[in-house]
Design a protein around this motif. Sequence first.
Motif, mmCIF file in Angstrom:
data_model
loop_
_atom_site.group_PDB
_atom_site.id
_atom_site.type_symbol
_atom_site.label_atom_id
_atom_site.label_comp_id
_atom_site.label_asym_id
_atom_site.label_seq_id
_atom_site.Cartn_x
_atom_site.Cartn_y
_atom_site.Cartn_z
ATOM 1 N N LEU A 158 0.826 -1.204 0.000
ATOM 2 C CA LEU A 158 0.000 0.000 0.000
ATOM 3 C C LEU A 158 0.864 1.259 0.000
ATOM 4 C CD1 LEU A 158 -2.644 -0.976 2.733
ATOM 5 C CD2 LEU A 158 -2.953 -1.039 0.245
ATOM 6 N N GLY A 162 -2.638 4.511 2.302
ATOM 7 C CA GLY A 162 -3.307 3.246 2.550
ATOM 8 C C GLY A 162 -2.880 2.603 3.846
ATOM 9 N N TRP A 166 -5.268 1.966 7.089
ATOM 10 C CA TRP A 166 -5.330 0.670 7.775
ATOM 11 C C TRP A 166 -5.117 0.854 9.276
ATOM 12 C CZ3 TRP A 166 -1.527 -1.370 10.840
ATOM 13 C CH2 TRP A 166 -1.735 -2.672 11.308
ATOM 14 N N GLU A 242 -4.011 6.484 -3.918
ATOM 15 C CA GLU A 242 -4.149 6.781 -2.492
ATOM 16 C C GLU A 242 -5.617 6.915 -2.099
ATOM 17 O OE1 GLU A 242 -0.052 9.259 -1.516
ATOM 18 O OE2 GLU A 242 -1.736 10.302 -2.481
ATOM 19 N N GLU A 245 -7.302 3.428 -1.966
ATOM 20 C CA GLU A 245 -6.853 2.665 -0.795
ATOM 21 C C GLU A 245 -7.483 3.206 0.483
ATOM 22 O OE1 GLU A 245 -2.417 1.346 -2.460
ATOM 23 O OE2 GLU A 245 -2.602 2.810 -0.831
ATOM 24 N N GLU A 249 -9.874 0.986 3.015
ATOM 25 C CA GLU A 249 -9.397 0.644 4.359
ATOM 26 C C GLU A 249 -10.295 1.185 5.465
ATOM 27 O OE1 GLU A 249 -6.931 -1.388 5.084
ATOM 28 O OE2 GLU A 249 -6.420 -1.691 2.971
#
Length: 305
Positions: A158, A162, A166, A242, A245, A249
């Motif tokens: 990632l 990302g 997460w 970006e 992601e 997430e």
Amino acid sequence: MQDVGFAVGTGRCGTKFLAEVFARDPSVASHHERHAFSDTFHRYCRWYGIDADEAGFVATKRSAIEQDLRTHLYSFEASAFLSLSLNVLHEKLGANVVAMVRRPDKVVASYLRKGWYASEPHLDDPDKPPTMQDVTMPHHFLGRTMPRGAEFARWSRLTRVGKLAWYWSTLNRALLEQAEKLPRGAVLVQKLEELDYARFRQVADFLDAPQNVTETEFTLVRTRRPNASEAMRTPHVWTEVERREFEAEVREVAESFGYRWRIEELTREPPPRAANPSLLKQARHVLGDVLPWARPERAHEQRPN
């Protein structure tokens, strides 16, 4: 123990703000992240499932609280480092805990500026806890959570956006899971965006803390914005990768808190002035994931030969 309270969170979510507000009350001994190494080591052990004895961690906290209460009526600490320690804070120290949360795009943008996950970790076996890799600031390494096992391979591919998205979801999910295991009324989830003076008094009441901070003092601290910063990379300047992601997430946890997570909605707001850097700075931030020397925080360093 009585007369003690804590606030935790992901970081960049209002814990320092809350500590500074409580510090305005002369009857409260208020602290922000006062045992960085001890607390991040406990968090590291919890995250990686290391069955370490917790007596030293508890004794460190208990001793500091007892020292506070010799000169103050109440002891308060706000620390993101304690985000995996809720059961110890409540069961061993008798404290209620405020879990601070903040909208994901704000937390991610703030951590981007701070340089989180800017360096690739050295890890041969993601099933094992990694060894120390930042000896100058060990609490940074211990506190910057990474996935374990098979999930590490996906995470490592990632972008930094990302990875941080997460992190926001993972830590907030862990907070909620811990709160569910504690008695009802032990943990209060508080959104930073909704923390006005009236709500602050409710937080103090939940913690059974003194309520001597005036609205003027509260507003003064809020106006100062202790962790505000320039050159923030908001979703307005993120790349398409970006953005995708980030949405993937944070979606589930953001919805559970009632936060917006779609980039299309987030970018309808005009970027704050501090989050609108020059085109050169924007380009350096984007390139920073590929060319470390191009990051703004390292722009003064010599380009490698």
